[in-house]
Motif scaffolding. Structure first.
Motif, PDB file in Angstrom:
ATOM      1  N   TYR A  91       0.798  -1.220   0.000  1.00  0.00           N
ATOM      2  CA  TYR A  91       0.000   0.000   0.000  1.00  0.00           C
ATOM      3  C   TYR A  91       0.840   1.285   0.000  1.00  0.00           C
ATOM      4  O   TYR A  91       0.284   2.368  -0.169  1.00  0.00           O
ATOM      5  CB  TYR A  91      -0.928   0.010   1.218  1.00  0.00           C
ATOM      6  N   GLN A  92       2.122   1.163   0.183  1.00  0.00           N
ATOM      7  CA  GLN A  92       2.950   2.364   0.281  1.00  0.00           C
ATOM      8  C   GLN A  92       3.797   2.556  -0.964  1.00  0.00           C
ATOM      9  O   GLN A  92       4.339   1.607  -1.514  1.00  0.00           O
ATOM     10  CB  GLN A  92       3.884   2.284   1.497  1.00  0.00           C
ATOM     11  N   VAL A  93       3.884   3.814  -1.407  1.00  0.00           N
ATOM     12  CA  VAL A  93       4.826   4.206  -2.447  1.00  0.00           C
ATOM     13  C   VAL A  93       5.650   5.365  -1.904  1.00  0.00           C
ATOM     14  O   VAL A  93       5.189   6.130  -1.042  1.00  0.00           O
ATOM     15  CB  VAL A  93       4.107   4.606  -3.748  1.00  0.00           C
ATOM     16  N   THR A  94       6.857   5.495  -2.426  1.00  0.00           N
ATOM     17  CA  THR A  94       7.770   6.536  -1.958  1.00  0.00           C
ATOM     18  C   THR A  94       8.280   7.339  -3.141  1.00  0.00           C
ATOM     19  O   THR A  94       8.741   6.767  -4.137  1.00  0.00           O
ATOM     20  CB  THR A  94       8.968   5.931  -1.208  1.00  0.00           C
ATOM     21  N   LEU A  95       8.166   8.661  -3.044  1.00  0.00           N
ATOM     22  CA  LEU A  95       8.791   9.559  -4.006  1.00  0.00           C
ATOM     23  C   LEU A  95       9.960  10.252  -3.312  1.00  0.00           C
ATOM     24  O   LEU A  95       9.810  10.764  -2.199  1.00  0.00           O
ATOM     25  CB  LEU A  95       7.803  10.602  -4.517  1.00  0.00           C
ATOM     26  N   MET A  96      11.104  10.246  -3.957  1.00  0.00           N
ATOM     27  CA  MET A  96      12.246  10.975  -3.415  1.00  0.00           C
ATOM     28  C   MET A  96      12.241  12.393  -3.976  1.00  0.00           C
ATOM     29  O   MET A  96      11.903  12.607  -5.148  1.00  0.00           O
ATOM     30  CB  MET A  96      13.548  10.272  -3.776  1.00  0.00           C
ATOM     31  N   GLN A  97      12.600  13.345  -3.138  1.00  0.00           N
ATOM     32  CA  GLN A  97      12.599  14.731  -3.571  1.00  0.00           C
ATOM     33  C   GLN A  97      13.814  15.455  -3.022  1.00  0.00           C
ATOM     34  O   GLN A  97      14.073  15.435  -1.806  1.00  0.00           O
ATOM     35  CB  GLN A  97      11.329  15.449  -3.098  1.00  0.00           C
ATOM     36  N   GLU A  98      14.553  16.067  -3.914  1.00  0.00           N
ATOM     37  CA  GLU A  98      15.691  16.891  -3.516  1.00  0.00           C
ATOM     38  C   GLU A  98      15.209  18.322  -3.311  1.00  0.00           C
ATOM     39  O   GLU A  98      14.608  18.925  -4.200  1.00  0.00           O
ATOM     40  CB  GLU A  98      16.774  16.846  -4.593  1.00  0.00           C
ATOM     41  N   ILE A  99      15.457  18.862  -2.140  1.00  0.00           N
ATOM     42  CA  ILE A  99      15.095  20.251  -1.829  1.00  0.00           C
ATOM     43  C   ILE A  99      16.380  21.031  -1.599  1.00  0.00           C
ATOM     44  O   ILE A  99      17.150  20.730  -0.675  1.00  0.00           O
ATOM     45  CB  ILE A  99      14.180  20.329  -0.598  1.00  0.00           C
ATOM     46  N   LYS A 100      16.614  22.002  -2.446  1.00  0.00           N
ATOM     47  CA  LYS A 100      17.859  22.766  -2.390  1.00  0.00           C
ATOM     48  C   LYS A 100      17.706  23.974  -1.475  1.00  0.00           C
ATOM     49  O   LYS A 100      16.733  24.713  -1.555  1.00  0.00           O
ATOM     50  CB  LYS A 100      18.272  23.192  -3.793  1.00  0.00           C
ATOM     51  N   ARG A 101      18.692  24.143  -0.624  1.00  0.00           N
ATOM     52  CA  ARG A 101      18.729  25.267   0.308  1.00  0.00           C
ATOM     53  C   ARG A 101      20.057  26.000   0.166  1.00  0.00           C
ATOM     54  O   ARG A 101      20.975  25.529  -0.531  1.00  0.00           O
ATOM     55  CB  ARG A 101      18.573  24.761   1.749  1.00  0.00           C
ATOM     56  N   LEU A 102      20.180  27.119   0.872  1.00  0.00           N
ATOM     57  CA  LEU A 102      21.438  27.864   0.844  1.00  0.00           C
ATOM     58  C   LEU A 102      22.591  27.033   1.379  1.00  0.00           C
ATOM     59  O   LEU A 102      23.738  27.186   0.964  1.00  0.00           O
ATOM     60  CB  LEU A 102      21.293  29.162   1.652  1.00  0.00           C
TER      61      LEU A 102
END
Length: 675
Positions: free
Chosen positions: A111-122
């Motif tokens: 039942y679970q799916v995972t999306l990876m997300q890169e979040i860019k910061r300073l």
């Protein structure tokens, strides 16, 4: 005609399309009286790019071409699987202690799916795992269920309400600026529209919400949780506006087809997707899941990414609304063991002549170019006793249970082959077109040896053996040359520690949208029950896969070993750099800790029959339907044909094979599971 008056059908290809055609064309006693079916496949096993094998030297570990998971909306595929298990068991030939007596013992829901997300910061960039738990839905996979397109809007509205109306107190002051009553107004309109909503009105409301939301997006993006909300809602709004504008007003599949000439990401941008999110996890989902990069080049991000917008929207629509039971169904053994073993047993019961070790080398046409007139096939080996048992028996579960599976080995059963001991190290990979060894070549002739044929091989394979067909039929040539395919790469790792000990605490999942080239991961530790490690069995089994490029220079027999070594080299560097974000405890002093790995398998799928068929903009309309090849006696089967959403998947391959058989039989053939 055969001597008994039946029409002789030769099916060329042992993947899902070919197997489906054979199963459908022999589904009833009446059909078996009409058709004499032969299924031809090179090498020692059925499956095509869905084949799996067992390595007897490594704990009977499962070796796959990649990561295979059935989606819960795969009606055609699950119908075929359920029918095979039911018929095999009902025949009385399935052993009482066979581990998978029914289809639901062979599959388990996830039942679970995972999306990876890169979040860019300073301060740099960091990867976040967005885990989504989807609810169970009524029914069993394979049960037919019509879907109302307007329901897709309900799902998108529910997503937006979930994230915008969440319990995050830190973001409450920002989110309260949105008028959620407008979302409720859309739902109220859908309730009263009786299946015919005013798409202009709905689009107008969504555009108002989109404008309001874009004003607060910069504030949300200041925190990681706010960035997630902004991304998902922004994506949902663009998708919803585009769907309501371009798809919903049109009957049936017309709306989806209208936008297949556009790229999915570019289509979203046209309907207001913020450029900050144009390569976010939700957008990348389709591209990574379907290996949708030109020539397999993932280095430029979206620069080389292509996916037909109509097919993309339809797939998301089906994933969200059409699944039964669970959104994902994992196999409890290899795909070969789970899908192709029961299919093989049923084909034998029905009298289908399954010819393994038969390589197709040439297709020729009649003088007028309208018929496939000659089929040249090489018989690769001789059998000691005239027959060949393709399986090995592997125990399943605890030894005291006494259960087992019939499994396809990772190499031929050489002890059944004439001069097998000598051939083992000399002939190369008998599944590869680059290894030409054979003991006999024979040309089948129309009217003498066959009447009809099914081309159950992808365009990349047809381009090797079917140049005469391309020369005879410009429309057929257009399809073959305009249907792209890409090599893929796969890595399987068996770990000594458990997945929890490796640092992943979110449970079973299937992940995508991560760092190229191994952008997708499947947590497959449940497969320990299906393998036979005598000493120190692994506690975790993890699959990684992604697109690959064609190697430079010539390819020859045995080159797959060189390519596997290259995958290993690149995978080691990838794990050093990227394993820590998903398995933090496997990285020590900046390097992946190989001492934790019990076993590893690497694969680069380069053969024409193994490459993944892509769904690029402007290519769907050039595909031919299974019953309309342009040749009087030839039919088509595979996920590269024009069927439904026409993107690479097990369901489309099975559906295509079914439609090819129905075109041959000139009747509908009901394979809906009974009871």
């Amino acid at each position: 005609m055969a001597g008994d008056g039946r029409t002789r059908v030769v099916i060329l290809g042992g993947g899902l399309g070919g197997v489906s055609a054979a199963l459908t064309l022999t589904a009833t006693e009446e059909l078996r009286k009409r058709f004499d079916v032969t299924l031809v496949s090179h090498g020692w096993r059925l499956g095509g790019k869905g084949a799996s094998g067992r390595n007897a030297l490594e704990g009977q570990r499962i070796e796959e071409h990649g990561l295979h998971i059935f989606l819960g909306f795969y009606d055609a595929a699950f119908q075929a699987v359920r029918a095979c298990y039911g018929e095999w068991k009902a025949s009385g030939t399935m052993p009482a202690n066979y581990a998978f007596q029914t289809w639901d013992q062979a599959f388990q829901p996830m039942y679970q799916v995972t999306l990876m997300q890169e979040i860019k910061r300073l301060t740099g960039a960091s990867w976040h795992a967005w885990n989504f738990e989807l609810p169970p839905r009524p029914g069993e996979p394979g049960d037919p269920s019509p879907i109302e397109p307007a329901a897709f809007i309900r799902v998108l509205v529910a997503i937006m309400k979930h994230f915008v109306g969440g319990e995050n107190e830190k973001l409450r002051a920002v989110l309260d600026r949105l008028d959620l009553d407008k979302l409720d107004a859309i739902l109220d309109h859908l309730d009263k529209a009786d299946g015919k909503p005013d798409h202009n009105w709905v689009a107008g409301i969504l555009k108002v919400i989109q404008k309001m939301f874009q004003a607060i997006e910069p504030i949300l993006e200041l925190t990681d949780e706010g960035w997630k909300i902004a991304c998902l809602v922004d994506f949902s709004l663009a998708l919803g506006i585009g769907f309501v504008t371009d798809v919903l007003p049109y009957e049936g599949r017309t709306g989806f087809d209208r936008i297949n000439g556009q790229d999915f990401r570019e289509w979203l941008l046209k309907y207001g997707l913020n450029e900050k999110f144009e390569w976010s996890g939700p957008v990348r989902l389709l591209y990574d899941m379907c290996f949708s990069y030109v020539k397999g080049d993932t280095s430029g991000g979206y620069e080389n990414a292509r996916f037909a917008a109509g097919a993309g929207v339809e797939i998301l629509f089906l994933m969200a609304l059409a699944y039964k039971g669970a959104p994902l169904w994992k196999m409890n053994a290899g795909m070969g063991d789970t899908v192709f073993t029961p299919a093989y047993e049923v084909l034998k019961l029905r009298g289908v002549d399954v010819k393994l070790f038969h390589r197709l080398t040439d297709l020729d046409v009649s003088e007028n170019g309208n018929w496939v007139e000659r089929v040249t096939i090489q018989r690769q080996v001789d059998f000691k006793n005239g027959t060949y048992d393709p399986f090995v028996t592997v125990p399943y579960g605890h030894p005291s249970d006494g259960k087992f599976l019939y499994c396809w080995p990772s190499e031929p059963n050489w002890d059944q082959i004439v001069d097998g001991d000598k051939l083992k190290g000399q002939v190369g990979n008998l599944e590869s077109v680059y290894c030409p060894y054979h003991v006999e070549e024979k040309t089948l002739e129309l009217g003498k040896d066959f009447d009809l044929c099914v081309l159950a091989m992808p365009p990349a394979s047809i381009s090797v053996v079917g140049q005469k067909l391309l020369a005879a039929n410009p429309r057929f040539k257009l399809m073959v040359e305009n249907t792209p395919a890409v090599p893929t790469q796969a890595v399987q790792l068996w770990f000594k520690p458990s997945i929890e000990e490796m640092g992943w605490e979110a449970g079973q999942t299937a992940m995508t949208s991560y760092v190229e080239a191994l952008d997708s991961w499947g947590e497959m530790s449940h497969l320990d029950a299906a393998e036979d490690w005598k000493v120190d069995p692994p506690k975790a089994v993890e699959y990684l896969c992604g697109s690959a490029m064609m190697p430079k220079g010539p390819v020859s027999c045995g080159y797959e070993k060189t390519l596997a070594a290259q995958v290993e080299t690149e995978a080691r560097a990838w794990l050093d750099a990227n394993a820590g974000a998903i398995w933090p405890n496997t990285v020590k002093r900046g390097k992946f800790d190989w001492a934790q790995v019990r076993s590893a398998y690497y694969r680069w799928n380069i053969d024409p029959s193994e490459q993944y068929v892509q769904c690029f903009p402007g290519t769907v309309e050039t595909r031919l339907e299974p019953g309309r090849s342009g040749f009087v006696n030839a039919f088509l089967a595979g996920d590269w044909t024009r069927t439904w959403f026409s993107a690479g998947s097990a369901d489309i391959a099975v559906l295509s094979g079914k439609q090819a058989a129905e075109a041959i039989a000139r009747q509908s053939i009901d394979l809906t599971p009974k009871g």
